[in-house]
Write a protein that holds these residues in place. Structure first.
Motif, PDB file in Angstrom:
ATOM      1  N   MET A   1      -1.614   8.608  -0.881  1.00  0.00           N
ATOM      2  CA  MET A   1      -2.036   8.452   0.487  1.00  0.00           C
ATOM      3  C   MET A   1      -3.280   7.566   0.597  1.00  0.00           C
ATOM      4  O   MET A   1      -3.465   6.928   1.605  1.00  0.00           O
ATOM      5  N   ASN A   2      -4.114   7.541  -0.388  1.00  0.00           N
ATOM      6  CA  ASN A   2      -5.348   6.760  -0.322  1.00  0.00           C
ATOM      7  C   ASN A   2      -5.208   5.440  -1.061  1.00  0.00           C
ATOM      8  O   ASN A   2      -6.115   5.011  -1.756  1.00  0.00           O
ATOM      9  N   GLN A   3      -4.076   4.793  -0.913  1.00  0.00           N
ATOM     10  CA  GLN A   3      -3.869   3.502  -1.555  1.00  0.00           C
ATOM     11  C   GLN A   3      -4.596   2.424  -0.768  1.00  0.00           C
ATOM     12  O   GLN A   3      -4.705   2.505   0.456  1.00  0.00           O
ATOM     13  N   PRO A   4      -5.107   1.409  -1.463  1.00  0.00           N
ATOM     14  CA  PRO A   4      -5.789   0.331  -0.729  1.00  0.00           C
ATOM     15  C   PRO A   4      -4.796  -0.434   0.138  1.00  0.00           C
ATOM     16  O   PRO A   4      -3.620  -0.565  -0.190  1.00  0.00           O
ATOM     17  N   ARG A   5      -5.296  -0.923   1.238  1.00  0.00           N
ATOM     18  CA  ARG A   5      -4.461  -1.663   2.186  1.00  0.00           C
ATOM     19  C   ARG A   5      -4.154  -3.038   1.625  1.00  0.00           C
ATOM     20  O   ARG A   5      -5.028  -3.719   1.102  1.00  0.00           O
ATOM     21  N   ARG A   6      -2.893  -3.433   1.747  1.00  0.00           N
ATOM     22  CA  ARG A   6      -2.503  -4.764   1.296  1.00  0.00           C
ATOM     23  C   ARG A   6      -3.078  -5.816   2.241  1.00  0.00           C
ATOM     24  O   ARG A   6      -3.191  -5.582   3.436  1.00  0.00           O
ATOM     25  N   PRO A   7      -3.376  -7.015   1.732  1.00  0.00           N
ATOM     26  CA  PRO A   7      -3.883  -8.071   2.623  1.00  0.00           C
ATOM     27  C   PRO A   7      -2.774  -8.538   3.567  1.00  0.00           C
ATOM     28  O   PRO A   7      -1.586  -8.470   3.252  1.00  0.00           O
TER      29      PRO A   7
END
Length: 86
Positions: A1-7
């Motif tokens: 759930m706390n994955q970094p947001r993709r550009p």
């Protein structure tokens, strides 16, 4: 759930004029074929479909060329979304 947001993805660079022109040429070829083949009375609407496709393509060419003459929008001022809280 706390994955970094993709550009965010960048838009593709395309040649809109060639894409619209090729579609318009295909509509013109279809119109020529239909005029040679002379469809039945109940299928004459195909001819008008081709005419509408050609007119839409010509409008698209005019619109894209006008847009390209204006150039990219100025980025002097940042644009805030309409949902921004002041």
């Amino acid at each position: 759930m706390n994955q970094p947001r993709r550009p965010d993805l960048q838009p593709l660079k395309t040649n809109d004029t060639i894409a619209i022109l090729s579609g318009t040429v295909l509509w013109a070829i279809a119109l020529i074929v239909l005029l040679i083949m002379q469809p039945d009375a109940e299928h004459r609407w195909w001819i008008w479909t081709c005419v509408a496709g050609i007119c839409g393509g010509l409008f698209g060419l005019w619109f894209v060329r006008r847009r390209d003459r204006r150039g990219p929008p100025s980025t002097d001022e940042p644009i805030e979304p309409t949902t921004a809280i002041l």
